[in-house]
Design a protein around this motif. Sequence first.
Motif, PDB file in Angstrom:
ATOM      1  N   SER A 188      33.997  47.199  33.602  1.00 12.62           N
ATOM      2  CA  SER A 188      34.578  48.463  33.124  1.00 12.62           C
ATOM      3  C   SER A 188      33.604  49.223  32.237  1.00 12.62           C
ATOM      4  O   SER A 188      33.481  50.448  32.340  1.00 12.62           O
ATOM      5  CB  SER A 188      35.869  48.198  32.350  1.00 12.62           C
ATOM      6  OG  SER A 188      36.838  47.636  33.190  1.00 12.62           O
ATOM      7  N   GLY A 235      30.861  50.529  34.517  1.00 16.94           N
ATOM      8  CA  GLY A 235      31.400  51.609  35.356  1.00 16.94           C
ATOM      9  C   GLY A 235      31.616  52.886  34.567  1.00 16.94           C
ATOM     10  O   GLY A 235      31.338  53.985  35.054  1.00 16.94           O
ATOM     11  N   SER A 236      32.090  52.744  33.339  1.00 16.28           N
ATOM     12  CA  SER A 236      32.278  53.925  32.479  1.00 16.28           C
ATOM     13  C   SER A 236      30.936  54.567  32.152  1.00 16.28           C
ATOM     14  O   SER A 236      30.804  55.794  32.143  1.00 16.28           O
ATOM     15  CB  SER A 236      32.993  53.534  31.187  1.00 16.28           C
ATOM     16  OG  SER A 236      34.279  53.037  31.470  1.00 16.28           O
ATOM     17  N   TRP A 278      35.670  41.435  33.876  1.00 13.47           N
ATOM     18  CA  TRP A 278      36.171  42.783  34.153  1.00 13.47           C
ATOM     19  C   TRP A 278      35.852  43.743  33.022  1.00 13.47           C
ATOM     20  O   TRP A 278      35.689  44.946  33.254  1.00 13.47           O
ATOM     21  CB  TRP A 278      37.663  42.751  34.457  1.00 13.47           C
ATOM     22  CG  TRP A 278      37.941  41.979  35.717  1.00 13.47           C
ATOM     23  CD1 TRP A 278      38.474  40.723  35.818  1.00 13.47           C
ATOM     24  CD2 TRP A 278      37.652  42.385  37.055  1.00 13.47           C
ATOM     25  NE1 TRP A 278      38.540  40.322  37.129  1.00 13.47           N
ATOM     26  CE2 TRP A 278      38.047  41.329  37.914  1.00 13.47           C
ATOM     27  CE3 TRP A 278      37.097  43.527  37.615  1.00 13.47           C
ATOM     28  CZ2 TRP A 278      37.900  41.395  39.290  1.00 13.47           C
ATOM     29  CZ3 TRP A 278      36.958  43.589  38.997  1.00 13.47           C
ATOM     30  CH2 TRP A 278      37.359  42.540  39.814  1.00 13.47           C
ATOM     31  N   ALA A 279      35.740  43.238  31.789  1.00 12.69           N
ATOM     32  CA  ALA A 279      35.395  44.112  30.663  1.00 12.69           C
ATOM     33  C   ALA A 279      33.977  44.653  30.829  1.00 12.69           C
ATOM     34  O   ALA A 279      33.733  45.847  30.599  1.00 12.69           O
ATOM     35  CB  ALA A 279      35.538  43.352  29.345  1.00 12.69           C
ATOM     36  N   SER A 309      29.469  43.012  39.156  1.00  7.56           N
ATOM     37  CA  SER A 309      30.633  42.541  39.909  1.00  7.56           C
ATOM     38  C   SER A 309      30.450  41.131  40.459  1.00  7.56           C
ATOM     39  O   SER A 309      31.394  40.549  40.978  1.00  7.56           O
ATOM     40  CB  SER A 309      30.941  43.495  41.068  1.00  7.56           C
ATOM     41  OG  SER A 309      29.905  43.451  42.029  1.00  7.56           O
TER      42      SER A 309
END
Length: 125
Positions: A77, A80-81, A73-74, A63
């Motif tokens: 993501s 995070g996934s 952001w990719a 982040s």
Amino acid sequence: MTARIQTWGDVAAIGLSVLCMVHCLALPLLAASLPFLGLFADAPWAHWAFAGTAAPIAAWCLSRPFSDGNRNWALLSLGGSGALLLFMAAAEWPAHEWETPVTVVGGLMLATAHGLNWRRRSHDH
């Protein structure tokens, strides 16, 4: 100095992902030959410890904005996934039989996100 700390964070996160995969893939094989290791092969606390350690490192490293002030952001993501999959595997959701494949996929996703983040930061200077 901050870039160096972030690089070490990505390296640490990749190392944790590798340890997680070794735990899931190699330890059960060793446990079959050395019963003492069986205590650690299927220990629920180990899965929660890996996920609980990986998630905050991933959140912090992925982040952080780059030198241009933007965030990727990719990558956030993807990481995070991967972290979500690690927690799902620790909770044995959807079933115990899915624990190893879900953990391996989650660990690979996290390691990939951190590797790409590390690469981006090395070209960011």
